[in-house]
Structure formats: C-alpha cells, structure tokens
Design an enzyme around this catalytic site. Structure first.
Site, PDB file in Angstrom:
ATOM      1  N   MET A 116      35.833  47.220   7.709  1.00 27.78           N
ATOM      2  CA  MET A 116      36.493  47.286   6.410  1.00 27.78           C
ATOM      3  C   MET A 116      35.463  47.116   5.281  1.00 27.78           C
ATOM      4  O   MET A 116      35.821  46.870   4.136  1.00 27.78           O
ATOM      5  CB  MET A 116      37.583  46.222   6.307  1.00 27.78           C
TER       6      MET A 116
ATOM      7  N   HIS B  68      28.370  42.647  11.204  1.00 26.86           N
ATOM      8  CA  HIS B  68      28.603  44.093  11.327  1.00 26.86           C
ATOM      9  C   HIS B  68      27.335  44.801  11.808  1.00 26.86           C
ATOM     10  O   HIS B  68      27.381  45.679  12.658  1.00 26.86           O
ATOM     11  CB  HIS B  68      28.998  44.686   9.970  1.00 26.86           C
TER      12      HIS B  68
ATOM     13  N   GLY C 275      33.785  43.161  17.442  1.00 27.55           N
ATOM     14  CA  GLY C 275      33.234  41.816  17.451  1.00 27.55           C
ATOM     15  C   GLY C 275      34.140  40.831  18.177  1.00 27.55           C
ATOM     16  O   GLY C 275      35.370  40.879  18.045  1.00 27.55           O
TER      17      GLY C 275
ATOM     18  N   LYS D 259      34.390  37.927  17.356  1.00 24.89           N
ATOM     19  CA  LYS D 259      34.961  37.131  16.267  1.00 24.89           C
ATOM     20  C   LYS D 259      36.480  37.357  16.179  1.00 24.89           C
ATOM     21  O   LYS D 259      37.253  36.443  15.933  1.00 24.89           O
ATOM     22  CB  LYS D 259      34.274  37.537  14.963  1.00 24.89           C
TER      23      LYS D 259
ATOM     24  N   ARG E   5      35.441  37.674   4.223  1.00 24.76           N
ATOM     25  CA  ARG E   5      36.337  36.788   3.468  1.00 24.76           C
ATOM     26  C   ARG E   5      35.670  35.469   3.073  1.00 24.76           C
ATOM     27  O   ARG E   5      36.217  34.742   2.242  1.00 24.76           O
ATOM     28  CB  ARG E   5      37.618  36.510   4.262  1.00 24.76           C
TER      29      ARG E   5
END
Ligand code: AMP
Length: 290
Positions: free
Chosen positions: A30, A37, A156, A158, A196
């Site tokens: 995104m 990333h 990921g 994550k 974020r």
C-alpha cells in the site's frame, strides 16, 4: 524502472515476459515504503532470479478499510516510493488508479460486484475485529495476481494471518503462483516497521515497543515452563503488561495453532501469538511463534 498505471498495460507486459520465459516476482504493497517492504523486494529478486522481473504494486485498497478506518488519511509519498524502488532494483512499479481497479458505477462495464472470500482463516483475529477486511484483501490480491501474473508473490510475516489467507486462497483457487513469506523487520526497540508508525506521537512512539515486549515475555514464559501453560492466564499477564503503558489499549491477544489459526487452551513451543493494540488512536499488530 518502468511505471505502469493501467491494468491492460500491466497484463501486456507480464504476458510478454512470460512468452520470453522470464520469471515474475511480485510484492503487493500500500506504499509509504519502509525497509520491511524492501526486504520483500529482495526476496522477490531472489525468487525471480537475476534474469527475472520484479514488480512492486502500490495501491491503497479502499475495499479492505472499514468505514471508520484510515483509508483517506493513510500515508502516501509516491516520489519517495519511486526513489526507493529504483534503488532497490525494481523493474516495474505498478500503480493502478481507483478507476482502473474498481471502475465506477455508471461507467459501461463499471461497478464492482465480484468478491473473493476465504471463509475459514479469515473469521478470527483481525477478521473478528475488522469485518470485511479480508474480503477486501483477498479480492484485491486475486485481481493483482490476474494483472501481474506472478510466479512468486512475497508477503510479510508481520501480517501473519493475511499471508496464511492468501496462501489458502491461492491453493483453493489454483492460482499458479508460489506464495513466499518473509520475516518481520523491526526497529531497534523491537517495534515492527509499519507505514502506520508514522501516526505515533513523540510520547506514543516509545510506548509502542510494548507489543514486542509482550511477545518477548510470552516467549520467555513458554520456553521456561516445563509443561504447556494455560493460555488464558498467560494472556491476562500480557494484557496487564501492555496496559501498563498509559497510551496502550488491547484489542486482542491470542494464542493459536499456526496452521489452522484456531485458538489453543495451552501455550507451548510452536504455538503462535498475535496481538492488536491501540497506542493512542493508532492500531498496531504483531505476532510471533513461541
Ligand atoms: P502494506 O504496505 O502494509 O500493505 O504491506 C505490504 C507487505 O509488506 C505485506 O506483505 C506486509 O506483511 C509486508 N510488511 C509490512 N511491514 C513489514 C515488516 N515490518 N517486515 C516485513 N514485511 C512487512
């Protein structure tokens, strides 16, 4: 590095590469890229090979955001992302517009009405807290797979549940793509890198390390215990630890089977832990195997 903004342009390019026998590695994002990333990009390059092609997509998918969520204010910085991708050796940056992804109602052939729903793994954890989130994810990832035609797609760890759901979707719907998971990159204090994190204020930022501290505490407890631990009791300890930070509020802390994502009564080696915590207004997630 080439930049592509249309679905037809992306498909044309991917088909040409395929005809030439080149492997395609794909990293959907995104945007507002960070080192996490870029580690996925590196993995995609390893998968595709030096002669293969690496595609990164940037698309802030409205379909996976709830009405009260941060779609409109999600951080965006295309110039910076372009520079990072160029430096990372990305071949194509695919940046479809909303109109390309979801042609509007009223436009001939427009208005989106087809969804991909994974119906088991997506019900729990993030899915319970964010209804329709994974429907948005699987729908856009399925579309992206049909647009980029990747041989490998890197996700990921994550977002553990997301990677598991995409894997299941690819298997269930026979997408000819290998789903590759890559480890979570963290700040020095353990906070998982995330676009974020930008939302966190100066006071909130150090408190956000509490997610990692909770993971560490759980691991230590599980590894030190001679027998499996009652998951509920351990959960209570972690909630208490997290709420010791004034800005932190627990959404969920869950121990589960890493393959089925089903909750477990006992935490032991191999059990997976996932947590979602608000730090101020920012919702952060993290996870790890015990
Ligand atoms: P996002 O842009 O947040 O949708 O993430 C795009 C991809 O990057 C997803 O597969 C994420 O799981 C992955 N990702 C996000 N943060 C990290 C991180 N800290 N380490 C590794 N991968 C990550």
């Amino acid at each position: 590095m080439r930049q592509v903004t249309t679905v037809s342009g992306m498909q044309r390019l991917a088909r040409r590469w395929k005809a030439e026998g080149q492997g395609i590695g794909f990293v959907p994002t995104m945007g507002y890229l960070h080192a996490g990333h870029l580690s996925l990009v590196k993995k995609a390059r390893q998968c595709a090979g030096d002669d293969g092609k690496v595609v990164v997509s940037i698309y802030v998918n409205p379909l996976q955001f709830g009405p009260q969520e941060d779609w409109s204010r999600y951080p965006r910085d295309l110039a910076r992302d372009q520079k990072l991708c160029l430096e990372a050796g990305v071949d194509v940056l695919f940046i479809p517009t909303d109109e390309e992804m979801y042609p509007a109602a009223g436009v001939p052939g427009g208005a989106h009405s087809t969804y991909v729903i994974e119906d088991t793994l997506s019900r729990r954890l993030e899915g319970a807290s964010r209804p329709a989130h994974f429907r948005g994810v699987t729908t856009v990832v399925a579309k992206l797979f049909n647009q980029v035609l990747p041989d490998y797609a890197v996700f990921g760890a994550k977002d553990y549940q997301q990677a598991a759901i995409v894997q299941r979707m690819a298997r269930d719907l026979n997408f000819p793509v290998k789903i590759v998971a890559a480890p979570t990159l963290r700040e020095a204090d353990g906070l998982a890198l995330s676009s974020r994190n930008k939302y966190l204020s100066e006071e909130e930022r150090p408190q956000a390390a509490i997610l990692w501290q909770a993971i560490q505490q759980a691991k230590k407890a599980v590894q030190a215990a001679p027998e499996p631990l009652a998951a509920d009791a351990l959960k209570q300890q972690l909630v208490q630890l997290i709420q010791s930070q004034p800005a932190a509020r627990v959404d969920y802390v869950d121990f589960f089977n890493p393959a089925t994502l089903e909750p477990v009564a006992q935490a032991q080696h191999g059990t997976h832990l996932a947590l979602a915590v608000y730090v101020g207004k920012t919702r952060l997630i993290d996870n790890a195997g015990m």
